[in-house]
Design an enzyme around this catalytic site. Sequence first.
Site, mmCIF file in Angstrom:
data_model
loop_
_atom_site.group_PDB
_atom_site.id
_atom_site.type_symbol
_atom_site.label_atom_id
_atom_site.label_comp_id
_atom_site.label_asym_id
_atom_site.label_seq_id
_atom_site.Cartn_x
_atom_site.Cartn_y
_atom_site.Cartn_z
ATOM 1 N N TYR A 207 -3.276 9.475 6.290
ATOM 2 C CA TYR A 207 -2.281 8.600 5.954
ATOM 3 C C TYR A 207 -1.959 7.921 7.176
ATOM 4 O O TYR A 207 -1.543 6.575 7.251
ATOM 5 C CB TYR A 207 -0.980 8.996 5.181
ATOM 6 C CG TYR A 207 -1.603 9.429 3.830
ATOM 7 C CD1 TYR A 207 -1.898 10.586 3.426
ATOM 8 C CD2 TYR A 207 -1.499 8.077 2.939
ATOM 9 C CE1 TYR A 207 -2.427 10.843 1.954
ATOM 10 C CE2 TYR A 207 -2.022 8.591 1.573
ATOM 11 C CZ TYR A 207 -2.306 9.572 1.234
ATOM 12 O OH TYR A 207 -2.781 9.874 -0.133
ATOM 13 N N HIS B 235 3.411 4.756 -6.574
ATOM 14 C CA HIS B 235 2.739 5.652 -6.028
ATOM 15 C C HIS B 235 3.347 6.000 -4.376
ATOM 16 O O HIS B 235 2.472 6.823 -3.752
ATOM 17 C CB HIS B 235 1.235 5.233 -6.011
ATOM 18 C CG HIS B 235 0.278 5.412 -7.308
ATOM 19 N ND1 HIS B 235 -0.634 4.937 -7.467
ATOM 20 C CD2 HIS B 235 0.901 5.871 -8.567
ATOM 21 C CE1 HIS B 235 -1.219 4.915 -8.728
ATOM 22 N NE2 HIS B 235 -0.048 5.786 -9.352
ATOM 23 N N CYS C 18 12.898 17.497 9.007
ATOM 24 C CA CYS C 18 13.646 16.531 8.131
ATOM 25 C C CYS C 18 14.862 16.300 9.027
ATOM 26 O O CYS C 18 15.677 17.202 9.201
ATOM 27 C CB CYS C 18 13.667 17.165 6.990
ATOM 28 S SG CYS C 18 15.040 16.379 6.037
ATOM 29 N N GLY D 56 -6.086 -6.741 -9.835
ATOM 30 C CA GLY D 56 -6.864 -5.898 -8.799
ATOM 31 C C GLY D 56 -6.709 -4.061 -9.010
ATOM 32 O O GLY D 56 -6.565 -3.781 -8.250
ATOM 33 N N THR D 57 -6.806 -3.790 -10.464
ATOM 34 C CA THR D 57 -6.784 -2.403 -10.556
ATOM 35 C C THR D 57 -7.909 -2.017 -11.552
ATOM 36 O O THR D 57 -8.253 -2.755 -12.481
ATOM 37 C CB THR D 57 -5.533 -1.992 -10.928
ATOM 38 O OG1 THR D 57 -5.559 -0.543 -11.134
ATOM 39 C CG2 THR D 57 -5.050 -2.419 -12.398
ATOM 40 N N LEU E 125 -11.927 -8.973 -10.350
ATOM 41 C CA LEU E 125 -13.323 -9.478 -9.974
ATOM 42 C C LEU E 125 -14.099 -9.531 -11.175
ATOM 43 O O LEU E 125 -14.939 -10.241 -11.499
ATOM 44 C CB LEU E 125 -13.755 -8.674 -8.934
ATOM 45 C CG LEU E 125 -13.427 -9.089 -7.378
ATOM 46 C CD1 LEU E 125 -14.080 -8.256 -6.471
ATOM 47 C CD2 LEU E 125 -13.825 -10.607 -7.162
ATOM 48 N N ALA F 244 -8.573 -12.606 -6.097
ATOM 49 C CA ALA F 244 -7.362 -12.724 -6.315
ATOM 50 C C ALA F 244 -6.668 -13.889 -5.890
ATOM 51 O O ALA F 244 -5.648 -14.495 -5.919
ATOM 52 C CB ALA F 244 -6.478 -11.158 -6.146
#
Length: 231
Positions: free
Chosen positions: A53, A106, A133, A172-173, A199, A216
Amino acid sequence: MSRIVILTGAGISAESGIETFRAETSLWAQHRVEDVATPEGFACDPALVVEFYNMRRHLAADALPNAAHKALAQLEAEYSGEVLVVTQNVDDLHERVGSKNLIHMHGALNSALCAVCEHRWDAPMMMHVGETCPSCGAAAARPDIVWFGEMPYEMDRIFNALSRADIFAAIGTSGNVYPAAGFAAEASRAGAKTLEINLEQSAVGAQFDEALLGPATQTVPEWVASILRAG
Ligand code: BV8
C-alpha cells in the site's frame, strides 16, 4: 428532481497511469490478491501488505486526475438533481477535482485505521508495521482499506441511494467484485435506467440497459455533456 448514482472502478483511473487490477500487467499480477488484500494476508506478512500500500500511495500521489474525473465533478456541480459517486478506488483523484458527494466503499490510501479502536487519521506516505494509534496508543495501525472478506464502507447509504436512483452508471469496473458488482441489478429493481461505461462489456454487462464503450476520458465527458444538455 432526478438522482444519479455512479459507481467507479480502476478503469476510470487507468488513463491517469494507475494500473487496473485484472489486466495482464496488473497490480495483482505481481502479488496474489490473497497475499495482500485480505486480513489473513496482513496477519501473515504485515510488512508485505504495508509495503504494497505504500507503493500504491506513492503511485496515486504521482498520478493526475483525468478528463473523466473532471467530468463527474462538473456533473455534480452543474446538474439540477443529485449526483453521488461511489468509488471502489482507493486513490484520491475524484476529490482532487472537486467531487464532494463521494463514498470510498473500499477505503482510501490516504487514510490510516486503528485495528483496535477504529480511530482514523491521515496516513503518512510511508506507513510502518506496528505504528501506534494517535488515539488509543495501540501498536495496531493498518491501511484503511477494505480487504476481501471485510464489509465495504457505508453500505446502508449506498443501498438507500440505489433504491432512489433514476440513473445508475458504472464506469471502468470489471464487475468481478461483490457487493459492488450487484449494484446494477439493485438499481434496476428500483426502476433506475442503468448504463455501463467501459472499454468492453464487463462480467455483469448483460444487466445494464445500455453501454457506452471506449476510453473513459472520451466516453465520460460525452455522457456528462448529454446529461447536462437534457437538464
Ligand atoms: C464482502 C481493496 C462480506 C483495495 C478490494 C458473492 C459472490 C462471489 C464472491 C463474493 C460475493 N460476496 C462477497 C464475495 C467475496 C468477495 C468477492 O467479491 N470476491 C470476488 C473476487 C469473487 N467480496 C468481498 O470480500 C467484499 N466483502 O462481501 O464482505 C461480509 C459480510 C458480512 C461481514 C463481513 C463481510 C470486499 C470486496 C473489497 C475487496 N477489496 N480492494 C485495494 O487494494 O485497492 S477489491 C479490488 O477490486 C479494488 O478495490 C477494485 O476497485 C475492485 C474491483 O476491481 P475494478 O475496479 O473493477 O478493477 P478491474 O481491474 O477488475 O477492472 C477494470 C475495468 O476497467 C475493466 O472492466 C476494464 O475493461 C476497464 N478499463 C480499463 N481501462 C479503461 C477501462 N474503462 C474505461 N476506460 C479505460 N481507459
